[in-house]
Design a protein around this motif. Structure first.
Motif, mmCIF file in Angstrom:
data_model
loop_
_atom_site.group_PDB
_atom_site.id
_atom_site.type_symbol
_atom_site.label_atom_id
_atom_site.label_comp_id
_atom_site.label_asym_id
_atom_site.label_seq_id
_atom_site.Cartn_x
_atom_site.Cartn_y
_atom_site.Cartn_z
ATOM 1 N N ASN A 371 42.072 50.673 -62.429
ATOM 2 C CA ASN A 371 42.713 51.991 -62.390
ATOM 3 C C ASN A 371 42.782 52.565 -60.983
ATOM 4 O OD1 ASN A 371 44.011 54.069 -63.806
ATOM 5 N ND2 ASN A 371 42.155 55.298 -63.907
ATOM 6 N N LEU A 372 42.154 51.880 -60.024
ATOM 7 C CA LEU A 372 42.132 52.405 -58.657
ATOM 8 C C LEU A 372 43.530 52.485 -58.061
ATOM 9 C CD1 LEU A 372 38.988 50.721 -57.046
ATOM 10 C CD2 LEU A 372 39.318 53.128 -57.610
ATOM 11 N N ARG A 373 44.336 51.448 -58.280
ATOM 12 C CA ARG A 373 45.674 51.461 -57.688
ATOM 13 C C ARG A 373 46.518 52.587 -58.263
ATOM 14 N NH1 ARG A 373 46.533 46.613 -56.999
ATOM 15 N NH2 ARG A 373 47.081 46.371 -54.799
ATOM 16 N N GLU A 488 47.830 49.748 -47.998
ATOM 17 C CA GLU A 488 48.359 50.601 -49.065
ATOM 18 C C GLU A 488 47.820 52.022 -48.983
ATOM 19 O OE1 GLU A 488 48.511 49.088 -53.018
ATOM 20 O OE2 GLU A 488 48.771 46.997 -52.368
ATOM 21 N N PHE A 489 46.816 52.242 -48.159
ATOM 22 C CA PHE A 489 46.303 53.600 -47.964
ATOM 23 C C PHE A 489 47.100 54.348 -46.897
ATOM 24 C CE2 PHE A 489 42.832 51.769 -50.257
ATOM 25 C CZ PHE A 489 42.223 52.822 -50.920
ATOM 26 N N TYR A 490 47.909 53.638 -46.108
ATOM 27 C CA TYR A 490 48.730 54.314 -45.106
ATOM 28 C C TYR A 490 49.761 55.199 -45.804
ATOM 29 C CZ TYR A 490 47.044 50.792 -41.734
ATOM 30 O OH TYR A 490 46.261 49.992 -40.937
ATOM 31 N N ASN A 491 50.004 56.375 -45.243
ATOM 32 C CA ASN A 491 51.084 57.237 -45.700
ATOM 33 C C ASN A 491 51.984 57.502 -44.501
ATOM 34 O OD1 ASN A 491 52.640 59.718 -46.401
ATOM 35 N ND2 ASN A 491 51.397 59.642 -48.255
ATOM 36 N N GLU A 492 53.094 56.796 -44.444
ATOM 37 C CA GLU A 492 53.970 56.884 -43.276
ATOM 38 C C GLU A 492 54.630 58.250 -43.165
ATOM 39 O OE1 GLU A 492 56.706 53.678 -43.166
ATOM 40 O OE2 GLU A 492 55.159 52.110 -43.220
ATOM 41 N N THR A 493 54.976 58.844 -44.299
ATOM 42 C CA THR A 493 55.600 60.169 -44.259
ATOM 43 C C THR A 493 54.660 61.186 -43.634
ATOM 44 O OG1 THR A 493 56.808 59.622 -46.280
ATOM 45 C CG2 THR A 493 56.695 61.943 -45.650
#
Length: 913
Positions: A371-373, A488-493
């Motif tokens: 469930n983490l993803r 997957e933890f990066y948030n480019e916005t």
């Protein structure tokens, strides 16, 4: 007018908020009129309602079960034989009527035996009870508010809503209490109502006939932490609840005796074990019910739950179960749940203690990996939508947006759970702390004073800045493979909209800063944070130097100056750095300025770039003897048999630190294990994969070999052989008498670990420790370890490997009359795109002073092409300090191509134009 009306309130009358007893007054509506109740009147009303409930309850059980006296003559008692078999609805309605006319009650109360799930759906319009003789629920009548208190909606003492009472009776028959039936004569409050897999399944199966039962159960259970945290108990707990009171008492005494605390007066199930699989199966039943039936009530309940968690923080041992259950709720990452419930959960989690957050991390990592993803994606979506829909400014920046910051803080919990859910290495592989003296008499003295070289001051500071990591004793260096990739933890916005100068200011002032949550930032954005920190330290040292000069304590030295000769580059550099290390180590924090003798170039960045490129080419040349070159992987490694002193390796570490500190990219090819060791983690077996893949695969095959004839097949002892730079064989015993100990199925893991430890750590221990000492002399106070993981440090040192010249074209600016539509500019890019990779790197070297791609790609270079006069035979020139290419307006494409190739292939040195 009396505040108590004689007519019952309508079924749709609004309920007062929980906790109304504490308010100064309560507005009561009944029909058209309103009145205000004082706190005393509210208390009196609650007492009357409680007394009425108990009497109605006695009538109800008397009608259903009787008093147990076979000779009973009470016509309103089931034991008399006069009362026919009644359904719960009929019994509840008649009980209310008997209460209203004060009918006769038997002196002996009926014995209530708890039974769970005793009702079933008989038809589409009503829920009927089990056959005659079955008892009602395992609890007494409770208020519609659940365990927090009575419903504050006033009613007549002798007239209650029969349908409401009936629903409550049926609902409490389905929902068990954590401690079994309540005692009418007990002064203790009613234990909280809980949900089980069976009870929720039954509620879901009857939603068509009685949807309000499901809604009421959700509203009561999901709004109260005391209830929700005890839901879905493990099977052992349910068996305990069904045990007899005597057995429970004996079990309590037994457990108290084992705990050596016989006076402890707590329920045995104060912290019930949570059954995650049972919870998920229960929610599978809920998914079969149309979401419009319960979603509004569920959202309201969860929002109230979060408010209550904030109020009772630290007062409920198993509070983390609320979050485990909440994030299993269907549709948590969609629609209004995402916009309202998820931010509330993030805020509630922020009020948890670090110990409770640590418990949540460990439970998620152990039981909720799959469930983490989903949780991560929901948080990323929440942050992205909020960032894209808000126009931030200096007056209200993204760091001031609570939804974004709270979601980021909550993502840190998911981040640590992701680390623990993956493959972790023991923290015993971490290095010890290093401390540096501020003033040294000689470089050798510095090396003597720096004893145990280990996890740097930077890494320790990063951990101290994160209390959750300290509670868990977890560092991302310990993660070999996270459950979800770090990327997957990066948030480019978010990374694009953050103004890092402001975020750095927040970091220095100890406000919320994304630098302390660097897992969410892309490496290019984090590089800006490091750049601001380095520049401020440079300005601070420059200011300090000028102030010392003003008071006459020292001559002005605002910069770290190195004057070198091209023909004696290594010797001049090492001597210059050694003098600085002996005089004042803090001078390494100044801005570097390089001067080549007999050259007129002024260093504004471009001269330093070429200096570092030249020195790296010579130092890392295998012929120099300090490093070896592995042809299979094109990697550079420390020479374990080097004849150079440790002082020279220290100075090479200083060079690497100065390159990062001055924002210069180097052309070095270290395996990843170097950067892991540099950040404070020793090498281990899996680090061999890019250091020596052939050896790694061989040892991996040994570990995977399952037969018992390992000794005969491999014929390997704990004595190994390796070669020096001259090709001579050198033997080493991994343990005492290693040549007498053969590798077997039982000791093969020990052999592999010792082999890897020797190759990556012990064989180059002196060389690497000295190398890292020099690095820390420059970077000891830097937030490098806070911002970057080892693989990101490699990008920081070596640059990106993506040579996308289309990005460079799109980001290039023009000056002196050139535009993107100029014919010579079109010809220029046509030529560039057709160059070989070797010549493309030479073009980068010619125009920027480095052939490396900065972190974030070529778009970060900000190249400028300026017109340098009309057509002529002059070659193109460049200001490498400012990434400016001066290009004459050649008349033909062929001439441009010829002049450009000559310029990039024969350029060397600096001169004044």
């Amino acid at each position: 007018m009396s505040p108590y009306r004689q007519t019952p309130p309508p079924a749709t009358a609004p309920k007062a908020q929980r906790g109304s007893k504490e308010s100064s007054s309560v507005e009561v509506s009944s029909g058209d009129s309103q009145s205000s109740l004082s706190p005393g009147e509210v208390d009196q009303d609650i007492m009357k309602r409680a007394a009425a409930r108990k009497l109605i309850e006695r009538y109800f059980y008397q009608l259903v079960d009787g008093c147990g006296d076979s000779n009973c003559d009470n016509q309103y008692c089931a034991s008399s034989g006069v009362v026919r078999n009644l359904t719960p609805d009929e019994a509840a309605a008649q009980a209310i009527q008997l209460y209203s006319k004060e009918a006769r009650l038997c002196e002996v109360s009926p014995q209530k035996v708890p039974r769970i799930n005793a009702i079933s759906s008989q038809d589409s319009t009503a829920i009927e009870s089990s056959p005659s003789g079955s008892s009602i629920a395992n609890s007494t009548l409770s208020s519609e508010c659940g365990p927090s208190g009575s419903d504050s909606t006033p009613s007549s003492q002798k007239n209650l809503d029969s349908s409401s009472i009936t629903d409550l009776i049926i609902l409490e028959k389905i929902l068990p209490n954590i401690s079994g039936p309540s005692d009418n004569n007990s002064s203790r409050t009613k234990p909280p109502t809980i949900l089980t897999e069976e009870s929720l399944a039954e509620l879901c199966s009857t939603w068509e006939s009685s949807p309000k039962l499901l809604v009421r159960a959700i509203g009561e259970v999901f709004s109260q932490p005391e209830c929700l945290s005890r839901c879905f108990p493990a099977k052992r707990l349910q068996e305990h609840e069904n045990a007899s009171p005597v057995d429970n008492a004996e079990e309590k005494e037994s457990i108290r005796a084992k705990e050596k605390d016989p006076d402890k007066d707590e329920d045995l199930v104060a912290d019930p074990p949570f059954d995650l699989e049972s919870c998920r199966r229960a929610f599978d039943h809920l998914k079969k019910v149309p979401s419009n039936v319960y979603s509004s009530a569920l959202m309201t309940a969860l929002t109230t739950l979060c408010d209550n968690i904030i109020v009772i923080r630290g007062k409920l041992d198993n509070i983390v179960n609320c979050f485990l259950i909440a994030f299993e709720v269907p549709n948590m990452g969609y629609g209004e749940f995402l916009e309202t419930v998820l931010p509330s959960l993030c805020e509630a989690a922020d009020h948890l203690s670090f110990e409770d957050q640590g418990k949540l991390v460990r439970k998620w990592a152990t039981h909720c990996k799959d469930n983490l993803r989903n949780t991560l994606e929901s948080l990323q979506q929440l942050i992205t939508i909020k960032v894209m829909s808000t126009n931030y400014a200096r007056e209200f920046c993204v760091q001031d947006d609570n939804k974004v910051t709270l979601a980021t803080k909550f993502m840190k919990i998911v981040y640590y759970a992701n680390l623990l859910a993956g493959v972790m290495e023991p923290n015993t592989l971490r290095e010890e702390e290093i401390s540096l003296p501020q003033q040294l008499d000689s470089l050798e003295e510095a090396l003597d004073q720096i004893s145990h070289f280990g996890s740097s001051k930077m890494a320790k500071q990063a951990q101290l800045d994160d209390p959750l990591g300290l509670v868990l004793n977890v560092n991302d260096l310990d993660s070999r493979r996270p459950f979800i990739p770090f990327e997957e933890f990066y948030n480019e916005t978010l990374s694009d909209i953050i103004e890092m100068d402001h975020d750095f200011s927040c970091y220095r002032s100890r406000k919320f800063s994304f630098m302390k949550h660097s897992f969410i930032l892309v490496p290019a954005t984090k590089t800006l944070g490091l750049y601001f920190d380095n520049r401020i330290r440079m300005y601070s040292e420059r200011h300090s130097s000028l102030m010392n000069a003003l008071i006459g304590s020292a001559p002005p030295k605002p910069y770290l100056r190195l004057k070198v000769r091209r023909d004696h580059l290594i010797a001049d550099t090492l001597i210059g750095l050694e003098l600085v290390a002996m005089e004042r180590v803090l001078d390494f924090k100044k801005q570097l300025v390089v001067e080549f003798e007999e050259e007129q170039g002024v260093d504004e960045g471009g001269v330093s770039k070429e200096f570092f490129q030249l020195i790296v080419e010579e130092i890392f040349n295998p012929d120099y003897g300090m490093f070896t070159y592995q042809s299979e992987t094109n990697m550079t490694w420390f020479n374990p048999t080097s004849f150079e002193t440790v002082a020279q390796f220290t100075l090479i570490g200083i060079v690497l630190g100065l390159a990062i500190y001055n924002n210069i990219i180097l052309a070095v090819n270290f395996p990843m294990v170097v950067y892991r060791k540099l950040m404070g983690k020793k090498g281990s077996f899996e680090d061999l994969v890019d250091w020596n893949p052939v050896l790694f695969n061989g040892l991996k095959n040994l570990l995977e070999y399952t037969e018992d004839d390992v000794e005969d097949v491999y014929m390997q002892t704990f004595r190994i052989c390796y070669q020096d730079v001259f090709g001579n064989n050198i033997f080493h015993e991994l343990k005492e008498n290693g040549d007498q100990i053969y590798v077997t199925q039982n000791n093969k893991q020990e052999f592999v670990d010792l082999y890897a430890d020797f190759l990556l750590n012990k064989s180059v221990e002196c060389q690497f420790k000295a190398f890292r000492r020099g690095f820390v002399m420059v970077m000891d106070e830097s937030p490098l370890a806070l911002l970057f993981r080892p693989e990101e440090v490699e990008q920081l040192v070596c640059g990106s490997k993506n040579f996308d010249f289309m990005e460079l074209e799109l980001s290039t600016e023009y000056d002196g009359g050139y535009t993107p539509e100029s014919q010579i500019i079109k010809d220029f890019w046509s030529i560039v795109h057709n160059l070989s990779m070797k010549n493309k790197k030479k073009l980068l070297q010619f125009t920027t002073g480095s052939d490396r791609v900065p972190v974030g790609g070529l778009s970060r270079l900000k190249l400028i092409i300026a017109r340098n006069g009309p057509n002529s035979d002059r070659l193109p020139t460049a200001h490498t300090c400012f990434n400016v290419l001066l290009l004459p307006e050649y008349e033909t494409k062929e001439k441009l191509n010829d002049r450009l190739l000559k310029a990039i292939n024969y350029a060397k040195g600096f001169g004044m134009l």
